[in-house]
Design a protein around this motif. Structure first.
Motif, PDB file in Angstrom:
ATOM      1  N   MET A  28     -23.953 -13.637  12.063  1.00 23.63           N
ATOM      2  CA  MET A  28     -23.094 -12.453  12.050  1.00 23.63           C
ATOM      3  C   MET A  28     -22.937 -11.886  10.637  1.00 23.63           C
ATOM      4  O   MET A  28     -22.836 -10.680  10.444  1.00 23.63           O
ATOM      5  N   LEU A  29     -22.913 -12.783   9.635  1.00 22.14           N
ATOM      6  CA  LEU A  29     -22.855 -12.334   8.246  1.00 22.14           C
ATOM      7  C   LEU A  29     -24.060 -11.463   7.930  1.00 22.14           C
ATOM      8  O   LEU A  29     -23.923 -10.369   7.361  1.00 22.14           O
ATOM      9  N   CYS A  30     -25.239 -11.920   8.312  1.00 19.31           N
ATOM     10  CA  CYS A  30     -26.449 -11.141   8.047  1.00 19.31           C
ATOM     11  C   CYS A  30     -26.448  -9.826   8.815  1.00 19.31           C
ATOM     12  O   CYS A  30     -26.848  -8.784   8.283  1.00 19.31           O
ATOM     13  N   VAL A  31     -25.994  -9.865  10.059  1.00 17.60           N
ATOM     14  CA  VAL A  31     -25.962  -8.650  10.875  1.00 17.60           C
ATOM     15  C   VAL A  31     -25.042  -7.603  10.251  1.00 17.60           C
ATOM     16  O   VAL A  31     -25.427  -6.434  10.064  1.00 17.60           O
ATOM     17  N   MET A  85     -23.697  -7.448   7.170  1.00 18.59           N
ATOM     18  CA  MET A  85     -24.086  -7.013   5.828  1.00 18.59           C
ATOM     19  C   MET A  85     -25.302  -6.104   5.886  1.00 18.59           C
ATOM     20  O   MET A  85     -25.419  -5.145   5.119  1.00 18.59           O
ATOM     21  N   THR A  86     -26.232  -6.378   6.801  1.00 16.01           N
ATOM     22  CA  THR A  86     -27.377  -5.487   6.987  1.00 16.01           C
ATOM     23  C   THR A  86     -26.908  -4.107   7.430  1.00 16.01           C
ATOM     24  O   THR A  86     -27.398  -3.073   6.950  1.00 16.01           O
ATOM     25  N   GLU A  87     -25.944  -4.093   8.332  1.00 15.74           N
ATOM     26  CA  GLU A  87     -25.401  -2.831   8.819  1.00 15.74           C
ATOM     27  C   GLU A  87     -24.709  -2.065   7.702  1.00 15.74           C
ATOM     28  O   GLU A  87     -24.920  -0.856   7.533  1.00 15.74           O
ATOM     29  N   PHE A 134      -9.057  -1.635   3.739  1.00 13.66           N
ATOM     30  CA  PHE A 134      -9.313  -1.405   5.158  1.00 13.66           C
ATOM     31  C   PHE A 134     -10.794  -1.557   5.498  1.00 13.66           C
ATOM     32  O   PHE A 134     -11.133  -1.979   6.604  1.00 13.66           O
ATOM     33  N   VAL A 135     -11.687  -1.229   4.562  1.00 10.30           N
ATOM     34  CA  VAL A 135     -13.110  -1.459   4.805  1.00 10.30           C
ATOM     35  C   VAL A 135     -13.385  -2.949   4.977  1.00 10.30           C
ATOM     36  O   VAL A 135     -14.080  -3.372   5.912  1.00 10.30           O
ATOM     37  N   GLY A 136     -12.832  -3.772   4.055  1.00  8.58           N
ATOM     38  CA  GLY A 136     -13.003  -5.217   4.177  1.00  8.58           C
ATOM     39  C   GLY A 136     -12.407  -5.763   5.460  1.00  8.58           C
ATOM     40  O   GLY A 136     -12.999  -6.630   6.116  1.00  8.58           O
ATOM     41  N   MET A 137     -11.237  -5.257   5.834  1.00  7.61           N
ATOM     42  CA  MET A 137     -10.601  -5.717   7.065  1.00  7.61           C
ATOM     43  C   MET A 137     -11.434  -5.369   8.289  1.00  7.61           C
ATOM     44  O   MET A 137     -11.608  -6.194   9.193  1.00  7.61           O
ATOM     45  N   LEU A 170     -19.371  -7.372  -2.918  1.00  8.18           N
ATOM     46  CA  LEU A 170     -20.019  -7.742  -1.658  1.00  8.18           C
ATOM     47  C   LEU A 170     -19.944  -9.238  -1.409  1.00  8.18           C
ATOM     48  O   LEU A 170     -19.810  -9.684  -0.261  1.00  8.18           O
ATOM     49  N   LEU A 171     -19.998 -10.030  -2.484  1.00  9.10           N
ATOM     50  CA  LEU A 171     -19.902 -11.485  -2.340  1.00  9.10           C
ATOM     51  C   LEU A 171     -18.543 -11.886  -1.775  1.00  9.10           C
ATOM     52  O   LEU A 171     -18.463 -12.710  -0.848  1.00  9.10           O
ATOM     53  N   PHE A 172     -17.479 -11.292  -2.295  1.00  7.40           N
ATOM     54  CA  PHE A 172     -16.140 -11.631  -1.790  1.00  7.40           C
ATOM     55  C   PHE A 172     -15.946 -11.142  -0.358  1.00  7.40           C
ATOM     56  O   PHE A 172     -15.322 -11.825   0.458  1.00  7.40           O
ATOM     57  N   ILE A 173     -16.481  -9.970  -0.050  1.00  8.88           N
ATOM     58  CA  ILE A 173     -16.390  -9.490   1.332  1.00  8.88           C
ATOM     59  C   ILE A 173     -17.151 -10.419   2.269  1.00  8.88           C
ATOM     60  O   ILE A 173     -16.693 -10.739   3.373  1.00  8.88           O
ATOM     61  N   ALA A 174     -18.325 -10.894   1.821  1.00  6.34           N
ATOM     62  CA  ALA A 174     -19.116 -11.803   2.646  1.00  6.34           C
ATOM     63  C   ALA A 174     -18.399 -13.130   2.859  1.00  6.34           C
ATOM     64  O   ALA A 174     -18.370 -13.667   3.978  1.00  6.34           O
ATOM     65  N   LEU A 175     -17.798 -13.677   1.800  1.00  6.62           N
ATOM     66  CA  LEU A 175     -17.052 -14.933   1.942  1.00  6.62           C
ATOM     67  C   LEU A 175     -15.854 -14.755   2.864  1.00  6.62           C
ATOM     68  O   LEU A 175     -15.550 -15.633   3.681  1.00  6.62           O
TER      69      LEU A 175
END
Length: 440
Positions: A256-259, A261-263, A210-213, A308-313
């Motif tokens: 948006m990825l940077c935003v 992931m920064t958050e 659910f976090v990833g979603m 984190l890499l898989f969540i980012a992808l």
């Protein structure tokens, strides 16, 4: 491809700067950071409150015991150790039904700080039934905590009555594990190993799903909103004079990825600082109370980076899909309908991940779980948790990574074919069939 991507850095820097400066982002981040900051102190206070029995209101316990196991001194001692100073009255041990009903009425109407315990034996089982007044100050939370100590105390009484010593108790309470062994015609024995995950590991997988979603949903919605706003305000028409459509969508998605992931990293740091400060003051690690030591022991920098890499992808994939869906509508009022494909795709991936987690809990390693970890719609949600609990071998991680990257590249290629036609389109929402028929 170089010309099509020309200018993506400008879109990236502009989108990133505007998003980080927006009041909505700043306000939401401050709110979530405050929640992360107070999470550990609040949990510590609740934990401390749960452990304090000074304010409990139970002062007396009447007992009706049919078994003969109940020992008032043993129970009183264990209750006192648990924080209760309760007088135990065994006068009702041999009472009849009429006397029992009268005692129930007394507890309910006059002695509202007392409870009535009946210990009965029927059909080979022992049943403990606790009654208390709904007219007094005794609350259900107090009864729940009282029951736990009371049950342990009665077990102690039963062991004492049966003359069971400490070694025999350990033997009776020991966990029983079974395994199945198979022998072939040559006499070689192979053991059927239990590969199922524990309840703690299932809970960890479920939470990360659910976090990833939520991360992918948040990023995708922001990209789609940005696309629709630029379309409706005609800003995109000026962008297209110098920047290719593919560069626009790539720049927005990476911004948006940077935003996001920064958050996420910022919130993790805030919670870690809060947890460290709380632990220094109370001597308790609140994170260990949320996540089992079994999970924490398996966390390491490599697992965290891969997760984190898989969540980012996954976020890049779903954000690109959301940007494409956002381009199919012309007005903000239609965005909810336009994001149907994006939402359904995400829900399919989420439910496949939930099903795989359930299968790992009940059946252990199985083909469906492997499929879910390789399938690009569900792998961003499932693989991060599977890596931590050791259910994602190296070959699964590598293949899942290649498949996800390949799908992202294919989606970008598809965007390059249809995005230019969609980005300036103003009219009724375009359906999926029309979308696949478009040419660049």
């Amino acid at each position: 491809m170089k010309n099509r991507l020309s200018g993506w850095k400008d879109v990236f820097s502009f989108t990133l700067t505007q998003t980080l400066k927006s009041k909505a982002f700043i306000a939401s981040f401050i709110i979530m950071a405050l929640l992360a900051l107070v999470a550990s102190p609040v949990m510590s206070m609740l934990s401390a409150t749960d452990g304090e029995n000074e304010n409990y209101t139970i002062t007396k316990m009447y007992v009706y015991d049919e078994t003969g196991y109940f020992d008032a001194d043993t129970v009183s001692g264990m209750l006192k150790a648990g924080g209760w100073s309760v007088a135990v009255d065994m006068g009702g041990a041999a009472m009849g039904s009429e006397a029992y009903e009268a005692l129930c009425a007394r507890v309910d109407e006059t002695e509202t700080s007392a409870v009535l315990l009946s210990v009965t034996a029927a059909l080979g089982s022992v049943e403990l039934f606790l009654e208390y007044s709904g007219n007094g100050e005794i609350e259900k939370s107090e009864i729940t905590a009282f029951e736990e100590v009371l049950y342990a105390a009665f077990e102690e009484c039963r062991y004492n009555a049966l003359g069971v010593d400490d070694p025999q108790r350990e033997l009776l309470s020991a966990q029983i594990e079974t395994s199945i062994a198979y022998a072939d015609f040559d006499g070689n024995v192979s053991t059927d190993e239990d590969t199922s995950i524990s309840g703690f590991e299932y809970g960890f997988l479920y939470a990360l799903l659910f976090v990833g979603m939520m991360i992918c949903m948040m990023a995708g919605t922001q990209v789609a909103t940005s696309v629709v706003v630029e379309k409706s305000s005609k800003v995109v028409e000026y962008l297209l004079t110098s920047i290719k459509p593919l560069a626009i969508i790539v720049g927005k998605v990476l911004a948006m990825l940077c935003v996001v992931m920064t958050e996420v990293v910022g919130l993790i740091v805030v919670f870690a600082v809060s947890n460290a400060i709380t632990g220094h003051r109370t001597g308790e690690n609140m994170l260990a109370q949320i996540v089992s030591p079994e999970i924490l022991s398996q966390l390491n920098p490599l697992n965290i980076v891969l997760g984190l890499l898989f969540i980012a992808l996954g976020m890049v994939f779903y954000a690109t899909l959301a940007g494409l869906a956002g381009a199919t509508v012309s007005r903000m009022e239609e965005m909810g309908e336009g994001l149907t494909m994006f939402t359904i795709s995400m829900l399919v991936g989420l439910y496949i991940g939930i099903g795989a987690a359930s299968s790992l809990l009940s059946a252990g390693d199985n083909p469906f779980a492997v499929f879910a970890m390789l399938f690009p719609l569900s792998s961003p949600f499932l693989v991060p948790g599977a890596i931590v609990i050791g259910k994602a071998p190296v070959w699964i991680v590598a293949v899942a990574f290649v498949l996800l990257v390949a799908l992202i590249a294919l989606l970008f290629w598809f965007v390059a074919r249809v995005y230019e036609a969609l980005i300036v389109y103003n009219g009724n929402r375009i359906g999926i069939k029309q979308l696949f028929k478009m040419k660049s």
